[in-house]
Structure formats: C-alpha cells, structure tokens
Design a protein around this motif. Structure first.
Motif, short mmCIF file in Angstrom:
data_model
loop_
_atom_site.label_atom_id
_atom_site.label_comp_id
_atom_site.label_asym_id
_atom_site.label_seq_id
_atom_site.Cartn_x
_atom_site.Cartn_y
_atom_site.Cartn_z
N LYS A 301 0.82 -1.20 0.00
CA LYS A 301 0.00 0.00 0.00
C LYS A 301 0.86 1.25 0.00
O LYS A 301 1.93 1.29 0.62
CB LYS A 301 -0.91 0.04 1.23
CG LYS A 301 -2.03 -0.98 1.23
CD LYS A 301 -2.93 -0.79 2.45
CE LYS A 301 -4.09 -1.77 2.43
NZ LYS A 301 -4.99 -1.59 3.60
N ASN A 302 0.38 2.28 -0.69
CA ASN A 302 0.91 3.64 -0.58
C ASN A 302 -0.23 4.51 -0.05
O ASN A 302 -1.33 4.51 -0.63
CB ASN A 302 1.40 4.18 -1.93
CG ASN A 302 2.77 3.65 -2.28
OD1 ASN A 302 3.54 3.29 -1.40
ND2 ASN A 302 3.09 3.61 -3.57
N ILE A 303 0.03 5.24 1.03
CA ILE A 303 -1.02 5.95 1.74
C ILE A 303 -0.70 7.44 1.81
O ILE A 303 0.39 7.82 2.23
CB ILE A 303 -1.20 5.38 3.16
CG1 ILE A 303 -1.44 3.87 3.10
CG2 ILE A 303 -2.35 6.08 3.88
CD1 ILE A 303 -1.30 3.19 4.45
N LEU A 308 -5.36 6.25 -1.32
CA LEU A 308 -4.74 4.99 -0.88
C LEU A 308 -4.70 4.05 -2.07
O LEU A 308 -5.75 3.78 -2.70
CB LEU A 308 -5.53 4.37 0.27
CG LEU A 308 -4.97 3.08 0.89
CD1 LEU A 308 -5.38 2.97 2.35
CD2 LEU A 308 -5.44 1.83 0.14
N GLU A 309 -3.52 3.56 -2.39
CA GLU A 309 -3.36 2.61 -3.48
C GLU A 309 -2.81 1.31 -2.91
O GLU A 309 -1.84 1.33 -2.13
CB GLU A 309 -2.41 3.15 -4.55
CG GLU A 309 -2.92 4.40 -5.23
CD GLU A 309 -1.95 4.94 -6.26
OE1 GLU A 309 -2.40 5.37 -7.34
OE2 GLU A 309 -0.73 4.94 -5.98
N LYS A 324 -7.76 1.42 -5.52
CA LYS A 324 -7.45 2.83 -5.32
C LYS A 324 -8.63 3.48 -4.60
O LYS A 324 -9.77 3.38 -5.06
CB LYS A 324 -7.19 3.53 -6.66
CG LYS A 324 -6.74 4.98 -6.50
CD LYS A 324 -6.35 5.58 -7.85
CE LYS A 324 -5.82 6.98 -7.69
NZ LYS A 324 -5.39 7.57 -8.99
N VAL A 325 -8.33 4.10 -3.47
CA VAL A 325 -9.36 4.76 -2.68
C VAL A 325 -9.12 6.26 -2.72
O VAL A 325 -8.04 6.74 -2.33
CB VAL A 325 -9.35 4.27 -1.21
CG1 VAL A 325 -10.45 4.96 -0.42
CG2 VAL A 325 -9.52 2.76 -1.15
N THR A 333 -15.95 8.73 0.06
CA THR A 333 -14.83 8.01 -0.55
C THR A 333 -15.33 7.14 -1.69
O THR A 333 -16.47 6.64 -1.67
CB THR A 333 -14.11 7.11 0.47
OG1 THR A 333 -15.03 6.17 1.02
CG2 THR A 333 -13.48 7.94 1.57
N ILE A 334 -14.43 6.97 -2.68
CA ILE A 334 -14.70 6.10 -3.83
C ILE A 334 -13.57 5.08 -3.90
O ILE A 334 -12.40 5.44 -4.05
CB ILE A 334 -14.78 6.90 -5.14
CG1 ILE A 334 -15.88 7.96 -5.05
CG2 ILE A 334 -15.01 5.98 -6.32
CD1 ILE A 334 -15.96 8.87 -6.26
#
Length: 386
Positions: A301-303, A308-309, A324-325, A333-334
């Motif tokens: 994760k990359n935050i 957020l991915e 992907k958030v 949020t999507i």
C-alpha cells in the motif's frame, strides 16, 4: 560612571547566567530541613577532565585517587568537594584490603584521602540505607550507588568516567599513533524497579555523555516484563528507536522523529502477518504485509491523506487485485478495485463510512449497481445500468 555601571551590569549578568547553569545541574538529595544539595555525579566527574585541580577527585601517578568529601547540611555548590549528609560514614580502602574511616580536618567537616577505593555509608532521601563506592578501575573512575535493597525502591546506579584518550604505555603501532584520539565519555547505568510485582530489577537506563560539555550522545531504556523486553534508544539527532522482543520469539521495531511521529515500524499483526510501514515523506507512507506462512509479500500500500493505493498478491506472488481509494472534499470516498479475472468493483461510501452503493463492471461490458441505506443494508437488488 556610565562605564562602571555598564561593567557592573555585564558582570552581574555573567555571574547570574553561570549560577543558573550550575543550578540546572543540581539534584536535590534531601528535602528535609537538614538536607543538602549536591551536583549530579556526572557533573562532578566531568570536572576531573575540565579542571582536575578544582575537581573533588584526582588521579595520582601511583594508581590511587585523591578525593575530598564534605559533611554538609547547607547549600554548598562547589565542584571541589563530594557532598555527603552529616553523620555519613566515609572510609578509604587501605593496602590490607580493609576500610578505615577518613580523618576529618580541623573544621570537622571536610575529609581528604588517597586510595584506590572510597566507601560512603549514608541514607537516601526516603530513609533507605545507601552505599556509595568511588574507585579506580585502570585509568577510569567509577562511582556506584545502591539504595533500598529488598524494597520496590531498590536502585543501583553506576557512573563511569572513561578516559578513552589515555594510554600510559603509548600507542603500540604507527597506525594507532596516527589515529585520532577519542574524547573521554561518561556513562550512567541505572537499574530500578518500575513494577511493584517484580522480583528484581525490571528497568535499565544507560545514558552516555561527551566530556567536558556533557552533551548527551545516546540514551537507552530497557523495560522487562514477563512476556517481553522493550528497548528504547534516544539518538543524538533527536530520533528514537524502539525494539520489542516478545517471549514467543516475535520482534517488533519502531523509529520516531523528534516530534514523536512514526518514521518506521515493523511488527506482527493479529493474524501473525508481518507489517512494515515506512514514512516516505511528510504525507506519504508505504505499507508492506508479509505472510506468516510463506513469508512472501501479500499486500502493498501507498497511503496519503487523500489517496490509498494497494496491491494484493496470492501465496505464489501473483497479483490478484489492485485498489485505489479516493477521498473527495465532501468527505465521501470512492474505492475502485480491479480484479485479475477482469471484473471491476466500485464502492462508494458516505462521510460516516457507511456504504452508499456498489457498482460492478464485468469484462463483457455489463455494469450493475446496488444501493444501500445508512446501516449498510441493501435497498434493492443489483440492477443493470448500461
């Protein structure tokens, strides 16, 4: 007259500043009316390097120490005496190995002796018996103190002045001769009890200082409990590291900046998987999760505060999905997830985190949607939207 006044003010400021600096190093040894104040042991030992002739202790060429002690009930802040309570027993070790009392001066308060080992029997602020030993170990000077034996207030402290740049025989090789001399250091090691249920010492602190400025080099705290050992290290640049060793063999580690913010963590989660979090910059973190069984990467994760991915892998290391958030300004949020089978799902959530809808896109070009109420309960069955 103006010059004289200016000089007087300047000198007064200089004296006040030095007194303040001196008072900063003082620790209260007894709060009772008959108590006394004395400088911290590390400050007294540092003076043996800064100004040996003014220090309470000096190394002699015959291998002994010359020390000056003062029985006091008043505020004596000098470096040239080691203050002890009135009535304390001060002894010096003789050549026969026995301790004999030091003889006082004519004023009956100051005692001076020469020996390799001095012993002080006194009492602590809380009334516990206390023993202080000052001895010479090679070229180093060591001060130990112990009080409260047999109680939860038991404390053992050892302060070492390490004359690291001294070699009485001289360097043995040309490489040693050309090598830079290391500065003297003072290391203070303190053993204590933080848990009243402990049967012995459960806390150890080790502080290391440069001499003569007493700049802190490192500070290590070790706390032992029945199920783990926790070690916290304060580094010279202000960062702190923490290592937790569990009795079952698990180990966790953390790094914090001077503001207490986490820069790095490496620990085991509730499922037994190892999670490693790294701060990449002020607002971005990387999170890696490794399987407890295969030890392979299963999540990445990359935050950031708004995005957020993540990537999910199977036990063979194959990518199974990417997510992907996005957090939009309204607080909703999507969450978009692409699966390895070609399907894509989109979860829309309200500001409070409840599910608003799920949209599914099939690899065949079909799209379906299902709506939910604020309790995450479906309002309808999935319906085609294309």
């Amino acid at each position: 007259m103006k010059k004289l006044s200016k000089l007087h003010i300047t000198n007064s400021l200089f004296i006040s500043t030095n007194i303040f600096a001196l008072m900063f190093q003082i620790k209260t040894a007894n709060a009772a009316p008959t108590g006394y104040l004395k400088l911290a042991t590390r400050s007294l030992l540092a003076e043996a390097v800064r100004s040996p002739s003014m220090s309470f202790i000096q190394k002699l060429s015959n291998g002994k120490l010359k020390a000056s002690f003062l029985h006091t009930g008043q505020r004596n802040l000098g470096f040239h005496n080691f203050n002890v309570k009135s009535g304390s027993n001060i002894g010096e070790k003789r050549d026969n190995g026995q301790f004999e009392p030091l003889l006082p001066t004519a004023y009956q308060r100051r005692l001076v002796g020469e020996s390799t080992h001095f012993r002080i029997l006194t009492s602590s602020r809380k009334g516990f018996s206390k023993e202080i030993n000052i001895l010479r170990e090679g070229e180093n000077i060591v001060v130990t103190s112990e009080k409260g034996i047999g109680s939860s207030q038991h404390v053992l402290k050892r302060t070492v002045l390490d004359f690291r740049n001294e070699d009485i025989d001289g360097p043995s090789t040309s490489d040693q001769a050309s090598a830079p001399l290391s500065e003297p250091t003072i290391t203070v090691t303190r053993h204590s009890i933080s848990n009243g249920q402990s049967q012995g010492f459960d806390t150890e602190t080790i502080a290391k200082y440069e001499v003569p400025n007493l700049k802190l080099i490192s500070h290590v705290t070790k706390i032992k409990s029945p199920d783990k050992l926790e070690t916290i290290t304060q580094h010279e640049d202000g960062t702190k590291s923490k290592i937790i060793e569990h009795i079952d063999g698990r180990e966790s580690s953390f790094m914090f900046n001077h503001l207490g913010e986490t820069l790095f963590s490496n620990e085991i989660d509730n499922n037994g998987d190892r999670v490693v979090i790294t701060r990449l910059n002020t607002t971005t973190y990387s999170k890696l999760k490794y399987s407890s069984t295969t030890k392979k990467l299963i999540e990445k994760k990359n935050i950031t505060p708004t995005v957020l991915e993540s990537e999910i892998f199977d036990n063979d290391g194959n990518l199974t999905s990417t997510t992907k958030v996005n957090k939009i300004p309204t607080g909703e949020t999507i969450e978009t997830t692409k699966h390895s089978n070609g399907y894509t799902t989109i979860h829309k959530k309200r500001q409070d985190g409840s599910l608003l809808s799920i949209i599914t896109h099939s690899p065949y070009g079909e799209s379906f949607k299902q709506d939910f109420d604020s309790n995450n309960l479906p309002i309808n069955s999935p319906y085609r939207i294309n």
